[in-house]
Design a protein around this motif. Structure first.
Motif, PDB file in Angstrom:
ATOM      1  N   PRO A   1       0.807  -1.226   0.000  1.00  0.00           N
ATOM      2  CA  PRO A   1       0.000   0.000   0.000  1.00  0.00           C
ATOM      3  C   PRO A   1       0.841   1.278   0.000  1.00  0.00           C
ATOM      4  CG  PRO A   1      -0.918  -1.600   1.542  1.00  0.00           C
ATOM      5  CD  PRO A   1       0.407  -2.146   1.100  1.00  0.00           C
ATOM      6  N   GLY A   2       1.913   1.295   0.803  1.00  0.00           N
ATOM      7  CA  GLY A   2       2.763   2.479   0.861  1.00  0.00           C
ATOM      8  C   GLY A   2       3.520   2.712  -0.427  1.00  0.00           C
ATOM      9  N   ALA A   3       3.946   1.638  -1.089  1.00  0.00           N
ATOM     10  CA  ALA A   3       4.678   1.768  -2.354  1.00  0.00           C
ATOM     11  C   ALA A   3       3.780   2.338  -3.447  1.00  0.00           C
ATOM     12  CB  ALA A   3       5.228   0.405  -2.766  1.00  0.00           C
ATOM     13  N   LEU A   4       2.563   1.778  -3.573  1.00  0.00           N
ATOM     14  CA  LEU A   4       1.631   2.265  -4.588  1.00  0.00           C
ATOM     15  C   LEU A   4       1.209   3.704  -4.294  1.00  0.00           C
ATOM     16  CD1 LEU A   4      -0.661  -0.891  -4.940  1.00  0.00           C
ATOM     17  CD2 LEU A   4       1.155  -0.175  -6.518  1.00  0.00           C
ATOM     18  N   HIS A   5       0.944   4.010  -3.024  1.00  0.00           N
ATOM     19  CA  HIS A   5       0.500   5.336  -2.608  1.00  0.00           C
ATOM     20  C   HIS A   5       1.572   6.386  -2.935  1.00  0.00           C
ATOM     21  CE1 HIS A   5      -1.413   7.896   0.875  1.00  0.00           C
ATOM     22  NE2 HIS A   5      -1.837   8.264  -0.308  1.00  0.00           N
ATOM     23  N   ALA A   6       2.803   6.071  -2.653  1.00  0.00           N
ATOM     24  CA  ALA A   6       3.896   7.003  -2.923  1.00  0.00           C
ATOM     25  C   ALA A   6       4.078   7.207  -4.425  1.00  0.00           C
ATOM     26  CB  ALA A   6       5.195   6.493  -2.295  1.00  0.00           C
ATOM     27  N   ALA A   7       3.979   6.125  -5.198  1.00  0.00           N
ATOM     28  CA  ALA A   7       4.092   6.245  -6.653  1.00  0.00           C
ATOM     29  C   ALA A   7       2.954   7.089  -7.220  1.00  0.00           C
ATOM     30  CB  ALA A   7       4.093   4.848  -7.282  1.00  0.00           C
ATOM     31  N   GLU A   8       1.763   6.914  -6.663  1.00  0.00           N
ATOM     32  CA  GLU A   8       0.599   7.706  -7.108  1.00  0.00           C
ATOM     33  C   GLU A   8       0.816   9.189  -6.825  1.00  0.00           C
ATOM     34  OE1 GLU A   8      -3.268   9.292  -5.092  1.00  0.00           O
ATOM     35  OE2 GLU A   8      -2.777   7.235  -4.527  1.00  0.00           O
ATOM     36  N   HIS A   9       1.218   9.545  -5.604  1.00  0.00           N
ATOM     37  CA  HIS A   9       1.451  10.941  -5.243  1.00  0.00           C
ATOM     38  C   HIS A   9       2.465  11.596  -6.173  1.00  0.00           C
ATOM     39  CE1 HIS A   9       0.025  11.217  -0.755  1.00  0.00           C
ATOM     40  NE2 HIS A   9      -0.937  10.887  -1.581  1.00  0.00           N
ATOM     41  N   ALA A  10       3.592  10.924  -6.367  1.00  0.00           N
ATOM     42  CA  ALA A  10       4.652  11.511  -7.181  1.00  0.00           C
ATOM     43  C   ALA A  10       4.204  11.684  -8.628  1.00  0.00           C
ATOM     44  CB  ALA A  10       5.904  10.642  -7.112  1.00  0.00           C
ATOM     45  N   ALA A  11       3.427  10.733  -9.143  1.00  0.00           N
ATOM     46  CA  ALA A  11       2.933  10.835 -10.520  1.00  0.00           C
ATOM     47  C   ALA A  11       1.989  12.030 -10.677  1.00  0.00           C
ATOM     48  CB  ALA A  11       2.225   9.545 -10.923  1.00  0.00           C
TER      49      ALA A  11
END
Length: 790
Positions: A668-678
């Motif tokens: 969850p944290g990996a996907l969430h961080a990738a989403e924010h940065a994108a």
């Protein structure tokens, strides 16, 4: 008296206050001076117009002005896309005023995105004192008794798309005199028409062309734009003309002073050896804010008698930057403290005029402004421009930068400083100068064919005059338009007969169409004790912005919300200055509708675009002291808000993630961080602001059955940003990965993966996991092992 800083190192002035151990300058670009190229007046320009322009100081036009004026005079749709202060106004004034002077029946229409810009144009036209031209403004501020005079007598009407949509086209019979004699339509600052707003305006322009044709007029369209990618294509999308018909004038022949363009990254608030005092956001280090940095710079330059314009992102920031700069000067150089002011929307016209005059004359040395001074308001070039945060597009960045540079090629070198906010995009730009100086500006992203935009305007067009088969091609692909009309007939909003499509409801549908795209109407913010209305907020944003208990800032004063009544459209507040801010927390879900359009695929990774429905509900708010200390979390019961829009989506197979070290707990944290940065980087590619888009990530989405990241258009009526993201998917995610890996923080910060609008309070986030996710999507890891990329 203004003393030009001809022999002064302006960058050195800014660096004086910076400690030796800090190095905020990441790049300096020197932009060479350029000589101007003039051309003779076209023979068709009347003598009285040449003489009037001569009295205003225009002795001979620039070559690009003549080229654009000739094209317009010859009846060709024309777009002039040259730099700030290159004289685009004269390029369209020449053909328009020449026709108005030589034919006493000819009329013209001028459209601008802001009332302030139209008022500036009107002042310039009135200054020429040309007989019989009769220019007049027609906007929301025009008194009712004057509106009748404008309709009956004005020959050069200056208005905006909103007033054209609501006040002219629905009652076109009352405008018959103007429409019958309409010779020119000028669309100024057309690069500002993008996203949902631009898509709506494109359909308003098509309705204008159609109504003009009903009165047997065929006006020439002249568009003025900042430098944009493919001006003819942008003009075509906005007006409906074939791009091959549009004459493009983009070679700027006006002189330009040399400029030094500096990329500046504010330092961290404290160094790593200092004990934590709240200078961290969610455990991450933060940098000094761009507005605070710019306020200090503004004061230091004004103290050197340098005429400076500082651009900031909000009205509140404009007031705060000006106030902070004045306070600094009161301590260091009180003689000039009163020569700094704020300039923003919401000021009375007479106050705005006084500020513009004082800035132009040099009586006012420093101004902190919103984008109100970005557009073509006629202010002579200044010594320095400060830009606090990326303004949303490269086109806007260059517009703002273009305000610096007095005189021509022999003038002193001007200074432009772009000060990065603590934000993924800004951080990326100051560390990647090629993304600013080495790439063309964006294309204006609009989608006039979006059914959410097209349908309402087809209803409006049918109310203005029945639609026929011959009209369909004007509004887009005829088969697509016909299918949207069929939906409107099925919904009983139009009636279809052999002669065409007819409007059936008693009121004109223009009142139901919000060009600005907010969709759900407005909520008034009212001080309960006095009944004073402080302002408005979009109804869709109200649950997160003005929920009960929210702290609301207005002109530097704090208010606390007592009650939010969405049915009545009002939020009641009282004056209070608490020692905390409020941050709403929400739950979101995204349902994928219809059949997704698969764009690209690789083993274990899929990317596609789709229509989606976003459901969001504010469930609580967090109170946080100004020091950053979390006080408490207070539950709320706000209604759900749904949004029908489009998204770009990618999924990954769980086995692929596990094989590369992303466990179920870390996912969850990996996907969430990738989403924010994108989301933070998409504006670089899609011409949007991060607040125009939203996102969701989940380790198991019910519609895909897989770990999924979703980025969607965040406004009612699809803006086209998600589809643009799909079109530039690889470079967008490559830039996203680079922004994360190059950030010096250990576990994530506002410069890479934290978001100021996260409904989950930036939890959970896993910086290294986001890099792994992006590596897998991009195929970087397989490429290292010899596999071929997409």
């Amino acid at each position: 008296m203004h003393h030009a800083p001809d022999d002064r190192d302006l960058l050195g002035v800014l660096l004086r206050a910076v400690p030796a151990w800090q190095e905020p300058v990441t790049h300096v670009e020197h932009l060479a001076a350029r000589a101007g190229t003039t051309a003779p007046w076209p023979r068709w320009v009347p003598t009285e117009l040449r003489e009037a322009l001569g009295r205003r100081g225009v002795q001979e036009p620039w070559l690009h002005q003549v080229q654009a004026a000739d094209a317009g005079h010859n009846g060709r749709p024309t777009v002039i896309a040259t730099g700030t202060a290159s004289g685009k106004s004269l390029a369209f004034q020449l053909p328009v005023l020449s026709d108005l002077l030589t034919d006493d029946k000819a009329c013209a229409l001028y459209l601008s995105p802001t009332k302030a810009l139209a008022a500036d144009q009107l002042a310039a036209l009135e200054e020429l004192r040309l007989p019989g031209v009769r220019p007049a403004a027609y906007d929301g501020d025009t008194p009712l008794d004057e509106r009748d005079w404008v309709r009956d007598h004005a020959r050069f009407v200056l208005t905006n798309p909103d007033m054209l949509h609501w006040g002219v086209l629905p009652m076109h019979q009352r405008w018959a005199r103007l429409l019958r004699r309409l010779r020119y339509v000028v669309i100024d600052e057309c690069h500002s028409y993008r996203g949902v707003f631009g898509s709506h305006v494109a359909q308003v322009i098509r309705r204008l062309r159609r109504v003009a044709a009903l009165y047997r007029s065929d006006p020439v369209f002249i568009l003025a734009s900042a430098t944009v990618a493919d001006p003819a294509e942008a003009a075509s999308r906005l007006t409906g003309f074939d791009a091959r018909e549009v004459v493009t004038i983009s070679a700027d022949s006006a002189p330009r002073a040399a400029r030094r363009f500096v990329l500046w990254e504010p330092p961290l608030v404290r160094d790593e050896d200092t004990a934590s005092t709240g200078d961290h956001q969610d455990g991450a280090p933060v940098r000094r804010s761009a507005p605070k940095e710019v306020a200090r710079m503004l004061a230091d330059l004004v103290a050197e008698r340098v005429r400076t314009l500082a651009f900031v992102r909000s009205r509140r920031a404009a007031e705060q930057v000006a106030l902070s700069a004045r306070r600094r000067l009161e301590r260091t150089d009180p003689d000039v403290a009163d020569r700094v002011a704020a300039y923003r929307g919401g000021y009375l016209a007479e106050d705005r005029r006084l500020l513009e005059k004082a800035l132009d004359s040099g009586d006012l040395l420093g101004v902190a402004s919103t984008t109100a001074l970005e557009l073509g308001i006629d202010i002579a070039g200044l010594d320095a421009t400060l830009i606090a945060g990326f303004p949303g597009t490269l086109a806007s960045l260059w517009q703002q930068a273009g305000r610096a540079g007095r005189g021509g090629e022999d003038a002193a070198e001007a200074l432009v400083v772009f000060v990065a906010r603590d934000d993924p995009l800004d951080t990326y730009l100051v560390h990647h100068p090629a993304a600013v100086f080495g790439r063309p500006v964006e294309a204006a992203v609009t989608d006039p064919q979006n059914p959410y935009v097209l349908g309402p305007h087809l209803r409006c067009a049918a109310a203005e005059a029945r639609l026929t088969d011959d009209d369909l091609a004007l509004f887009g692909d005829p088969d697509h338009v016909r299918s949207v009309l069929a939906d409107l007939v099925h919904a009983k909003l139009l009636r279809h007969r052999a002669q065409g499509w007819y409007h059936v409801l008693p009121h004109h549908p223009a009142i139901d169409v919000d060009l600005r795209g907010s969709g759900a109407g407005q909520v008034a913010i009212v001080e309960e004790a006095t009944g004073r209305m402080l302002g408005t907020v979009d109804a869709a944003q109200a649950p997160s912005a003005v929920h009960p208990g929210a702290v609301h800032l207005h002109q530097g004063n704090s208010f606390v919300v007592d009650e939010l009544d969405l049915e009545q459209g009002v939020a009641l507040v009282h004056s209070e200055n608490p020692d905390w801010i409020t941050i709403s927390r929400s739950l979101s879900s995204v349902t994928i509708l219809g059949s997704p359009t698969l764009q690209r695929i690789r083993p274990g990774v899929r990317m596609f675009t789709a229509a989606v429905q976003v459901t969001e509900q504010v469930i609580a708010y967090q109170r946080q002291r100004h020091s950053g200390e979390l006080m408490d979390l207070i539950p709320l019961e706000m209604p759900e808000h749904t949004l029908d829009t489009r998204a770009v989506i990618y999924t990954l197979d769980p086995e692929l993630l596990l094989d590369n070290g992303i466990t179920e707990d870390a996912l969850p944290g990996a996907l969430h961080a990738a989403e924010h940065a994108a989301i933070g980087l998409l504006p670089l590619f899609a011409g949007c602001d991060r607040w125009d888009i939203g996102g969701l990530s989940t380790n198991l989405h019910p519609d895909t059955g897989l770990p999924t990241v979703i980025v969607y258009d965040g406004q009612p009526g699809v803006a086209g940003f998600a589809d643009r993201g799909a079109a530039v998917f690889r470079p967008w995610l490559e830039a996203t990965r680079e922004a994360i890996t190059s950030c010096e923080c250990r576990s994530g910060c506002p410069s890479c993966i934290q978001s100021p609008k996260c409904g989950n309070g930036n939890h959970p986030l896993f910086k290294d996991g986001a890099v792994t996710v992006l590596d897998l999507v991009l195929g970087t890891r397989e490429e290292e092992e010899g596999a071929s990329p997409w």
